[in-house]
Structures are given as structure tokens and as C-alpha cells.
Design a protein around this motif. Structure first.
Motif: not given
Lengths: 436, 512
Positions: A74-87
Motif C-alpha cells: 500500500h502507498v498511503l499519505p500522511g506519514n508522521r512517525v514511521f521510518r523504513t523498516g518499522d514493523r
């Protein structure tokens, strides 16, 4: 560039499709109409209504990718907290992160829509298995009577009044002195006689000429003045007349003691609805009064009437007294047509019976147009179905008889038994319409 | 600025047909004169809200055949509209020549201006110029064809009964998405070319003839070959199921084939719209924004009207974030318009990063030219893959999640940073590729020698299977039309392993 005004185009382009849909979903919709009755007020029976059905027979399947199996992204808008590799824990109940497929999935197992007034009534009445004639009477919205209103010079051939037309024709023929057949025949006979003479004299010949001339004149006159002329035609004239504008009040009486279960109450409600529908056809203004009773009676609103239960014994006369009190207070029999519909499971204190009968016969029946008593019971459970035990109230009311067609009583187990109660009412209608 | 009242197109919210005419001319001046758009002739029709609901129910077309599913659609929209859950679209536009735009009588004068700019110029330009539409749809013929379809189906209903026709339509509708040619086929060979090729082949054989070959023992033709032959003669594998049924189903009658053809052609007509949703809306929004801005600058509409316009303009572009509770996918208006505005920015005022990513047009100073080229030669997938810039990815804070079937957790695969741009752009583009959204289902073989089984294959990507219950229902329709058993195998596209299979027999008495 053209601008076209399409607003006046015929409406209802979707009507056919709509009807086709309803026909396809008929069974489910009918069930939904029945269910929605419990939440409808009696007065709302004639408005359009929202129903919801399961999409069983009416879904439109396509090949679709399942929204649960497989790997997806999925590609979603509005990321504030995630970094690559987060689960992230997968959100419960489906596609991670509320993905693209959300909403197109299986969320649609209910289908809601609005039925028009006609559609709703039609399905409702169909469910009760009413005969067509009765259905037409209940659903028809015209409140006009057709009345003779003299004669007119134009109209359809079927309403031609022959006597009136012939009378006009005759007087016109007389006035214009149209030669009659007898007159002409006499003349022809005379001419024939003269022509038959072997040796006509001079005088005969002159007479013959005169006679022939006269015959010609008469014949011409006869063709000019026709036997029946368009100006003679008269047609019967009809006028639409509003039914007498009047008002009616329906008293709905119901026993709400513990022995009345939901099934019985539903039967009673359908009965009240039908009576309301019927009465609104006949009167411009209809009011409903709900009176519930156990061993004491009170006037309540519809909500309380159908949905709250009371405990206590059963004294029917209390309800009748309450009704008389309301009549005295608000609905003078001089101004109002009064209808009484009573539903009960037939319980009554035995010693209350004489008073109930007396009230009904002496006080109520004289002031009402029609009173109907409906005894509701559970559907007969299988096994032996013997003669039903006559209940207390049934016995009491039996003494009254039909009171000149004003009183009817019936027992009902199921929805389709209810209609026959109204058959009396419909057959009586023909009589009262003429006298009123 | 305070323009003299005389240049105003209208004041207040009321309008009449003269106002519409003036508005149209003002928009036309800008659209044709300044933006140099290339449009079909326009026709604007004023309709009521009820008629708008009608039009909704028949997929927006003014003429359509009758079917219960449109009634269902109508009732559903009707309820939402009455309850105020959903406003009606302000306009509907039909890809035809002349281009027909419907506008509602309830709209205010400003809304009519917006609608005319949006539909009659924005969408219209896109319809006329985009290659997908030019390749697949016949704008001149569509209304006549729909008229023919409606008459044909009505006549079938008279002749064969409504129930019969309805069954065919039900089945055809179920397979509608499988009734599309996704790739332009090679033009039919002409006879001369065919003969020439045949002669060349023979000459080649003669020149290489060697008697020695005759001494080889005769080999029996392998089973494999006969299957190839059969597939070739039937044009298999075939992904257009409706086309295949129309041409090769053994038991269908003539009129039933014609109905399949009608449904198939209509599905084909709508296919470009699905492929270009983002671009089409983006183009229309961009055009109306430009036109309204110019009208305001030149004092042809009032400040109040411009504010009213901005209000609904920004409503249309609202894109909730994934965690806002309103999120239901990407808003195609916002996505399309966002990218187009960004192209404008890159042309006028590029950063170093933009120059690296969009070397061919960054700083060229003529956004209109770049946009027109994009409108004409891209569809959603290629458009996003080409033009979604790092700037936008940062602005919208896009991130990519991987959701593996075997894991309990989803993983953040990429975010809006240097390492993630490419992957996010690629994934988003793929999600707008209709060919990858729709399951890839093909007819692979027919057993004409024995029991006429029809064999289909679903090429499963990413192990996403078909929704079982619905697949079964659709296959039931397919089996009814085909008249014999139908088998669908779901095969993994990478390792060719069979994951699932269905075998459905036709219901007796439905068609035969």
C-alpha cells in the motif's frame, strides 16, 4: 455551442428499471416491508418508506481479487512517525493499514433504499393476500364520486341520450315542417293514379304537372331538413363530486395485559392499520385515539400503546368507559364519525361481562359507524384442532349480535385472516354511500 | 482590483440562459484563446436533480438499455442523496462528438462557470487528445450505438421475453470486465500480403529441398501439436471471455451473441476512463482552475464568486491522511491536479533536485506544452511513473507498507526519503494500472474432441486469489452461456503451481 434545456423532458426515466428491480427482489422486499411495520406508526403507513434487504438475489458478481489472501503493498499519505523498516501490528479485521481495497470489499451485504408510497402499500397489501378489488379501494387516492348532471351538447358516443336526442329531432322536424313519409307516399299514389289513366284530360295533365312539381319541392325539402341533425344531439353529463367532507375518529382499544404476546400485538397492529387505511379513503380528516387497558384504562400515544407492557387483570368495560369519556370530551357524535376497533385475546373478568355488554349495546353502538372486535390468538399448534373454546369476552359479545350491520367480531390466528373482517365494512359501504 | 461592473459576467448566484451563454463565451476565450485547447464542439444541457439521478443509474449515458441493476443503482443513489449523505455531482460529461455536458439547474452561477470550465473544456480536451481514448473509443458513434443497443434489446424482449433477455444480460454483466481487449490487435492481414508471404514460404522450401529428407521415417504428429493447432484456430489463449463466447460458444443463438457483443463493446468504451481517471480529473481541475483564475484577474467575476469557487475547488481536492478516519484511497482529483501543478512549478522554478529528476523539461518555462504532451500521451500508470516528483512525495508524506501473507506484522518498506522515492513512485503507478488491479484471467483451452470443457486460467500475482463466492457465481454464469463444464485453475504466475481450482457445470434450463 448549444445550450439545451432538458428540464422539461419526461421524468421517471429510471421507473422501468426500478420496477424491474423491485420485481426481481419482490420476496425479499416484501419481507422487509413486513419487518418495517413494527417500527412504523399507523399514520405513517401512507408515506414512503426506507427498507433494507439482504443482497441475496440481487448482487452482481464479478471476478474480484480477494482482500485477505496474498502479499500486497500500500502507498498511503500522511506519514508522521514511521521510518523504513518499522514493523507495525496488522490492524485487526483485514487489509493492513486500511489499504486501497477498503470499501470495495465485502461491506455490502445490506442494501437500503426508499420505496414510494404506492410501492410500499402495494407490497404491504400483497402480503396480506387481499383481493384485488379491495386493494384498489385501499390504494386509490381519488376521493370523488361521479354524479349525473343534466345534458350537454357534446360528449362521447357512449353517453348519447337517445330519448332526449329524438325528442329534439322531432320538435325540430315539426317546427320546420319536414314532409312526412305519409305525405309523400300519398302524393306519389295520386301521381301514379293520374298517370295510370288511359286517356288523361287537359285538367289531369295540369294537375299532374302541379303534383310533380310539389313532389319535387317536398323531396328537396326532405333532403334539406334531415331526420336527425347534429344540433339535436344530447349527451348525458356527469360531474365529479367530492365525497362529503367530513371527519372521523378511530378508537383503537387493546388489552395490554401480560397474556397478549408479540404475535398477537402484531396482528392487532395490522388490523388497526387496515382500518386506518380504509377510513382515510372515506373521510378527509381522520384522527386516531389509542386506549389501552388492563383492569383500568388510559389514553396513550402510539408508542406506549404498542410497546409497553402492563401487568394486571383484565376489565374490558374500563376501556369502553374511557372511550365514552373521550367522546364526550372531544368527539361529539354530531360532528364526528366514530369507529371502534378493539383487539384482545378474549380474557375478561367474568363478572365484568354484563357491564361490558350493556355499555357496548346501549351506549357505544348507537353512536358509532362501525365497531369491530378482533380476537387474536396464537397460530394453532399442530395436533387436534377441535372447536375453539369460546372466551369470556367472545361469549359476552355474542349476545349483541350484529346490531344492524354495525358490529362485527372475528377470531384471527394469522395475518391473512384479518382481511375478512373488512369484507362487511366494504359491502356496507355501497349502502351508506347512497344514503349519506 | 475593482473592475467596472459592465465587465462582470453575472452578479449574485442567479443565472439564465443568456448568462450561461456569456459564461461559456468567456471561458471559451480563455480556453481556446489563451490555453489553445483542442476540443470537440460543445453541447450543454440543463437538467434537474432527478434527471441527474437517472443519468447516474445508467452509468452517465443519456440513452441506455433497460436492466434491473440500473434500478438498483438508482435506488441506492436516491437514498444517499435524500439523506444528504452524498451530494450529486455538479456535472456529467459524455465522451462524444459533440461533447455533451450536463449541468444541474440547482447550481449557482459560479458553479455553472466552474462546471463549464471543468467539463466542457477540461474533460473535453482530454477526451479528444488522449491516446487511450483516440485508440479505443469512437466519440462520433457512441450515441448512435447506444440507441441501436437499446432498440435491439427492447426488440429481443418483445420477441423472446423479458426473462430470457434478462438472464443473458445478467450473465454478460458478470463477465463485463472480462469483455475487454486490453491490447490493440494486429490489423487483419490483407489477402495480397498473405499470398506474397505464402509464395515466399514456398520459394524457401523449394530452394532448400533435399530428397534425402524423404527417406526419414514418418513421425506421428504429437498431441502437443494438435493442442497448438486448436489454440491457434480458436485464437487462444484469449482474455476477452465475452468475445470468445460471442464467436465460439457452441450453443448460443444469434440474438444472444449480439447481446454479448453489445455489453462487450460498452465495456470497451468505458475502459479508457478507468485507465485515465487520475489524469482526466487532474486535467479538468487544472483547466477550470486556470480559467477561473483568469476570469477573476480580468474582473469578469466578483471576489465573492471567486471565494465560492475556491471553497468548492478545495473541497474537491481534499485528501485525508491514512489515519484521519476519512481515508478511502487516493483522491484522483488531488493526485492528478497535484502532479500537474508540480509540473508547472518544475517548469518555472525548478530546484536542483528537480533538474536531476526531470532533466528534459525542468526550467523550460513552458508548462502548458509539457502538460499538453502529458495529457495526450500518457495514462495514469505511466503518468505517475513519469511525473510524480520527490517534492510531492515529501509534501504528501507518502510511505509504502508491505503486507506479507505469512507475517503478522506489516513492514514499512519505504518512506519519503532519498532511498524511498523510486519505490513509492513505482508502487503508486502500479496501483493505478488497471491491468494489475484486475485479475488476469484467460481462456486457455477447449476440449472440442470429447466433452467440450472450457478451461480458464487465473494468473495469480502476489498470491492474491479470487474472492471465492463471487468467482463461483461468475463461473456459473459463464458455464450457463458456454453450455458445458467450465474449469478455472488459479496458477501462481511465477512458479506455475496450482493454488486453487473451480469446476462448474451449467444449470439445466437456463439457456438450453
Amino acid at each position: 455551442m448549444h445550450i439545451i434545456d432538458r428540464r422539461l423532458n419526461p421524468r421517471g426515466k429510471s421507473l422501468v428499471n426500478r420496477q424491474r428491480f423491485l420485481r426481481r427482489a419482490r420476496d425479499t422486499v416484501r419481507g422487509a416491508v413486513r419487518d418495517s411495520l413494527t417500527s412504523r406508526k399507523i399514520r405513517e403507513i401512507e408515506s414512503e418508506g426506507e427498507v433494507s434487504i439482504k443482497t441475496g438475489g440481487i448482487n452482481e458478481p464479478t471476478f474480484r481479487r480477494d482482500s485477505h489472501s496474498g502479499n500486497r503493498d500500500h502507498v498511503l499519505p500522511g506519514n508522521r512517525v514511521f521510518r523504513t523498516g518499522d514493523r507495525i501490528k496488522r490492524p485487526p479485521g483485514g487489509s493492513g493499514g486500511g489499504g486501497d481495497e477498503a470499501g470495495t470489499g465485502e461491506g455490502e451485504d445490506e442494501f437500503r433504499f426508499v420505496l414510494s408510497r404506492e410501492e410500499f402499500l402495494d407490497l404491504f397489501l400483497e402480503d396480506l393476500e387481499l383481493p384485488d378489488l379491495a386493494k384498489r379501494r385501499l390504494t386509490g387516492s381519488d376521493s370523488f364520486d361521479i354524479r349525473r348532471a343534466g345534458y350537454t351538447t357534446s360528449g362521447s358516443p357512449s353517453s348519447l341520450s337517445v330519448p332526449r336526442t329524438m325528442r329534439n329531432a322531432m320538435s325540430r322536424r315539426l317546427a320546420l315542417r319536414r314532409p312526412t313519409t305519409a305525405e309523400i307516399e300519398e302524393l306519389e299514389k295520386e301521381i301514379a293514379r293520374l298517370e295510370a289513366k288511359p286517356r288523361p284530360t287537359e285538367k289531369d295533365r295540369a294537375t299532374l304537372d302541379a303534383l310533380r312539381e310539389r313532389l319535387a319541392v317536398l323531396n328537396r325539402r326532405r333532403t334539406l331538413i334531415s331526420y336527425i341533425d347534429p344540433i339535436d344531439l344530447r349527451y348525458r353529463r356527469f360531474e365529479q363530486e367530492r365525497r362529503p367532507i367530513s371527519q372521523a375518529v378511530i378508537f383503537c382499544l387493546m388489552d395490554v395485559s401480560g397474556s397478549m404476546n408479540e404475535h398477537m400485538k402484531e396482528l392487532a397492529k395490522i388490523f388497526f392499520i387496515l382500518l386506518y387505511l380504509f377510513v382515510t379513503r372515506c373521510y378527509r380528516h381522520v384522527e386516531i385515539v389509542f386506549i389501552r387497558h388492563t383492569d383500568s384504562a388510559q389514553e396513550v400515544d402510539e408508542e406506549t400503546f404498542f410497546y409497553s407492557t402492563e401487568t394486571g387483570g383484565t376489565r374490558v368495560s374500563s376501556a369502553l368507559e374511557e372511550m365514552l369519556a373521550v367522546v364526550k370530551d372531544r368527539y361529539s357524535p354530531l360532528d364526528w364519525n366514530i369507529y371502534l376497533a378493539q383487539a384482545s385475546d378474549g380474557d375478561n373478568f367474568t363478572r365484568d361481562n354484563p357491564q361490558t355488554t350493556a355499555l357496548m349495546r346501549n351506549e357505544i353502538l348507537p353512536i358509532v359507524q362501525y365497531a369491530a372486535y378482533l380476537e387474536v390468538s396464537n397460530p394453532p399448534s399442530g395436533g387436534v384442532t377441535g372447536e375453539e373454546r369460546a372466551t369470556n369476552l367472545w361469549q359476552a359479545y355474542s349476545e349483541i349480535g350484529d346490531a344492524g350491520g354495525k358490529f362485527a367480531m372475528r377470531r384471527v390466528h394469522s395475518r391473512k385472516d384479518i382481511y375478512p373482517v373488512f369484507r362487511d365494512l366494504f359491502s356496507r359501504r355501497g349502502v351508506t354511500a347512497r344514503t349519506s | 482590483m475593482n473592475a467596472p461592473a459592465s465587465t462582470l459576467l453575472y452578479s449574485g448566484s442567479d443565472w439564465n440562459f443568456d448568462t450561461l451563454q456569456r459564461i461559456y463565451e468567456a471561458c471559451e476565450n480563455i480556453a481556446i484563446g489563451e490555453l489553445d485547447l483542442n476540443v470537440y464542439p460543445n453541447r450543454i444541457e440543463v437538467i434537474t436533480s432527478e434527471q441527474m439521478l437517472d443519468a447516474y443509474a445508467s452509468t452517465g449515458m443519456p440513452i441506455f438499455y433497460k436492466h434491473w441493476s440500473f434500478g438498483k443503482q438508482f435506488l441506492a443513489n436516491d437514498l444517499l442523496y435524500r439523506k444528504g449523505l452524498r451530494g450529486l455531482a455538479y456535472e456529467l460529461v459524455i465522451n462524444s462528438d459533440p461533447c455533451i455536458s450536463y449541468v444541474m439547474e440547482e447550481n449557482s452561477a459560479t458553479m455553472q462557470t466552474l462546471v463549464i470550465a471543468h467539463a466542457a473544456f477540461g474533460h473535453n480536451h482530454f477526451f479528444k487528445n488522449n491516446y487511450v481514448f483516440r485508440q479505443w473509443t469512437d466519440a462520433e458513434g457512441i450515441l448512435d450505438y447506444l440507441e441501436f443497443a437499446r432498440h435491439y434489446i427492447a426488440r429481443c424482449e418483445e420477441r423472446h421475453g423479458q426473462a430470457e433477455v434478462e438472464r443473458v444480460l445478467d450473465s454478460a454483466h458478470a463477465l463485463m470486465q472480462q469483455g475487454i481487449h486490453r491490447y490493440p490487435r494486429a490489423a487483419p492481414l490483407n489477402l495480397n500480403a498473405e499470398r506474397r508471404r505464402e509464395e515466399e514460404r514456398r520459394a524457401h522450401e523449394e530452394s532448400t529441398y533435399n530428397t534425402l529428407w524423404r527417406t526419414l521415417p514418418n513421425k506421428k504428429p504429437a498431441q502437443r501439436e494438435s493442442r497448438d493447432m486448436r489454440q491457434k484456430s480458436l485464437g487462444l489463449p484469449q482474455e476477452n471471455v465475452l468475445y470468445f463466447l460471442e464467436k465460439s460458444a457452441p450453443r448460443l443463438r444469434g440474438w444472444q451473441r449480439e447481446i454479448l457483443r453489445i455489453v462487450r463493446l460498452i465495456a470497451q468504451y468505458f475502459y479508457p476512463q478507468r485507465q485515465t481517471k487520475v489524469m482526466n480529473e487532474g486535467c479538468a481541475v487544472w483547466v477550470h482552475y486556470r480559467i477561473l483564475k483568469r476570469l477573476h484577474e480580468t474582473g469578469q467575476i466578483t471576489e465573492g464568486a471567486y471565494l465560492e469557487f475556491l471553497h468548492s475547488h478545495s473541497n474537491v481536492l481534499y485528501q485525508p491522511t491514512y489515519d484521519s478516519g476519512h481515508y478511502s484511497g487516493h483522491n484522483p482529483y488531488a493526485l492528478g491536479f497535484g502532479i500537474m501543478e508540480d509540473i508547472e512549478r518544475i517548469c518555472r522554478d525548478p530546484s536542483d533536485e528537480d533538474r536531476r529528476w526531470f532533466a528534459d523539461f525542468a526550467g523550460c518555462g513552458d508548462p502548458l506544452d509539457v502538460l499538453k504532451d502529458a495529457w495526450a500521451n500518457y495514462r495514469d500508470e505511466s503518468f505517475i511513473a513519469q511525473f510524480l516528483s520527490p517534492h510531492l512525495i515529501r509534501k504528501w508524506r507518502l510511505f509504502k507498507l508491505d503486507d506479507r501473507e505469512k507475517d503478522d506484522e506489516v513492514q514499512v518498506a519505504a518512506i519519503h526519503d532519498e532511498q524511498g522515492y523510486q519505490e513509492i513512485r513505482r508502487t503508486l503507478a502500479r496501483h493505478h494500472d488497471v491491468a494489475s488491479i484486475d485479475p488476469d484471467i484467460q481462456i486457455v483451452d477447449v476440449d472440442f474432441d470429447s466433452d467440450r470443457k472450457l478451461m480458464l486460467e487465473h494468473n495469480v500475482r502476489d498470491r492474491v486469489l479470487l474472492q471465492r463466492e463471487e468467482a463461483r457465481q461468475v463461473l456459473q454464469h459463464l458455464a450457463d452461456l458456454w453450455g458445458y463444464q467450465v474449469i478455472l485453475t488459479e496458477v501462481d504466475a511465477t512458479d506455475r503451481k496450482t493454488l486453487n481450482s473451480y469446476a462448474i457445470d451449467p444449470r439445466p434450463g437456463i439457456f438450453y
